[in-house]
Design a protein around this motif. Structure first.
Motif, PDB file in Angstrom:
ATOM      1  N   ARG A  11       0.852  -1.203   0.000  1.00 51.64           N
ATOM      2  CA  ARG A  11       0.000   0.000   0.000  1.00 51.64           C
ATOM      3  C   ARG A  11       0.877   1.239   0.000  1.00 51.64           C
ATOM      4  O   ARG A  11       2.084   1.153  -0.114  1.00 51.64           O
ATOM      5  CB  ARG A  11      -0.928  -0.044   1.189  1.00 51.64           C
ATOM      6  CG  ARG A  11      -1.808  -1.302   1.108  1.00 51.64           C
ATOM      7  CD  ARG A  11      -2.922  -1.287   2.049  1.00 51.64           C
ATOM      8  NE  ARG A  11      -3.673  -2.525   1.887  1.00 51.64           N
ATOM      9  CZ  ARG A  11      -4.970  -2.548   1.708  1.00 51.64           C
ATOM     10  NH1 ARG A  11      -5.654  -1.432   1.668  1.00 51.64           N
ATOM     11  NH2 ARG A  11      -5.606  -3.696   1.581  1.00 51.64           N
ATOM     12  N   ALA A  36     -13.898   1.293  -3.562  1.00 50.16           N
ATOM     13  CA  ALA A  36     -12.627   1.480  -2.865  1.00 50.16           C
ATOM     14  C   ALA A  36     -12.814   2.495  -1.738  1.00 50.16           C
ATOM     15  O   ALA A  36     -13.759   3.289  -1.730  1.00 50.16           O
ATOM     16  CB  ALA A  36     -11.549   1.948  -3.840  1.00 50.16           C
ATOM     17  N   THR A  37     -11.906   2.467  -0.790  1.00 52.28           N
ATOM     18  CA  THR A  37     -12.002   3.301   0.408  1.00 52.28           C
ATOM     19  C   THR A  37     -11.719   4.764   0.111  1.00 52.28           C
ATOM     20  O   THR A  37     -10.740   5.089  -0.566  1.00 52.28           O
ATOM     21  CB  THR A  37     -10.995   2.806   1.466  1.00 52.28           C
ATOM     22  OG1 THR A  37     -11.288   1.439   1.752  1.00 52.28           O
ATOM     23  CG2 THR A  37     -11.075   3.610   2.742  1.00 52.28           C
ATOM     24  N   HIS A  39     -10.459   8.157   1.737  1.00 49.47           N
ATOM     25  CA  HIS A  39      -9.631   8.547   2.882  1.00 49.47           C
ATOM     26  C   HIS A  39      -9.851  10.024   3.175  1.00 49.47           C
ATOM     27  O   HIS A  39      -9.938  10.830   2.245  1.00 49.47           O
ATOM     28  CB  HIS A  39      -8.149   8.312   2.580  1.00 49.47           C
ATOM     29  CG  HIS A  39      -7.823   6.883   2.300  1.00 49.47           C
ATOM     30  ND1 HIS A  39      -7.473   6.000   3.290  1.00 49.47           N
ATOM     31  CD2 HIS A  39      -7.814   6.180   1.141  1.00 49.47           C
ATOM     32  CE1 HIS A  39      -7.248   4.816   2.753  1.00 49.47           C
ATOM     33  NE2 HIS A  39      -7.448   4.903   1.455  1.00 49.47           N
ATOM     34  N   ASP A  53      -2.375   3.600   4.408  1.00 48.17           N
ATOM     35  CA  ASP A  53      -3.076   2.407   3.948  1.00 48.17           C
ATOM     36  C   ASP A  53      -3.869   2.647   2.654  1.00 48.17           C
ATOM     37  O   ASP A  53      -4.978   2.156   2.486  1.00 48.17           O
ATOM     38  CB  ASP A  53      -3.985   1.884   5.068  1.00 48.17           C
ATOM     39  CG  ASP A  53      -4.249   0.395   4.940  1.00 48.17           C
ATOM     40  OD1 ASP A  53      -3.384  -0.320   4.409  1.00 48.17           O
ATOM     41  OD2 ASP A  53      -5.335  -0.045   5.366  1.00 48.17           O
ATOM     42  N   THR A  55      -4.541   2.035  -1.180  1.00 46.26           N
ATOM     43  CA  THR A  55      -4.282   1.002  -2.182  1.00 46.26           C
ATOM     44  C   THR A  55      -3.921   1.656  -3.517  1.00 46.26           C
ATOM     45  O   THR A  55      -4.290   2.802  -3.778  1.00 46.26           O
ATOM     46  CB  THR A  55      -5.516   0.099  -2.373  1.00 46.26           C
ATOM     47  OG1 THR A  55      -6.624   0.909  -2.741  1.00 46.26           O
ATOM     48  CG2 THR A  55      -5.830  -0.681  -1.116  1.00 46.26           C
ATOM     49  N   TYR A  59      -6.813   8.392  -8.107  1.00 47.92           N
ATOM     50  CA  TYR A  59      -7.510   9.147  -7.066  1.00 47.92           C
ATOM     51  C   TYR A  59      -7.643  10.615  -7.433  1.00 47.92           C
ATOM     52  O   TYR A  59      -6.900  11.133  -8.269  1.00 47.92           O
ATOM     53  CB  TYR A  59      -6.735   9.072  -5.746  1.00 47.92           C
ATOM     54  CG  TYR A  59      -6.749   7.714  -5.104  1.00 47.92           C
ATOM     55  CD1 TYR A  59      -7.682   7.397  -4.126  1.00 47.92           C
ATOM     56  CD2 TYR A  59      -5.822   6.747  -5.464  1.00 47.92           C
ATOM     57  CE1 TYR A  59      -7.693   6.149  -3.525  1.00 47.92           C
ATOM     58  CE2 TYR A  59      -5.821   5.498  -4.866  1.00 47.92           C
ATOM     59  CZ  TYR A  59      -6.760   5.211  -3.900  1.00 47.92           C
ATOM     60  OH  TYR A  59      -6.773   3.974  -3.303  1.00 47.92           O
TER      61      TYR A  59
END
Length: 81
Positions: A11, A36-37, A39, A53, A55, A59
């Motif tokens: 990551r 996907a997360t 952040h 963390d 990935t 983005y």
């Protein structure tokens, strides 16, 4: 904005600093990949942020400052595939 992307195992850590007269706010790192997360981190007293963390993928980083949202162009974190 000063932006750093550093590998951390499989990551990444995305960190940086927002420079300017108003350093209060937050950053949001949103993935283009569905599911996907997302952040989010507040800016500290020096305008710095740290997102761990993350990935690999594409983005978009948004700066939330004094009631304004500044959206930066999309960028790659690591190798998406």
């Amino acid at each position: 904005i000063d932006l750093r992307i550093v590998p951390s195992g499989a990551r990444y850590v995305v960190s940086g600093q927002v420079l300017g007269p108003d350093e209060h706010g937050a950053v949001v790192l949103a993935p283009e990949q569905v599911g996907a997360t997302v952040h989010e981190a507040p800016l500290d007293a020096m305008g710095e942020f740290h997102l761990a963390d993350v990935t690999p993928g594409r983005y978009q980083l948004s700066l939330l400052l004094a009631g304004h949202e500044i959206v930066l162009p999309p960028f790659e974190v690591g190798s998406a595939g």
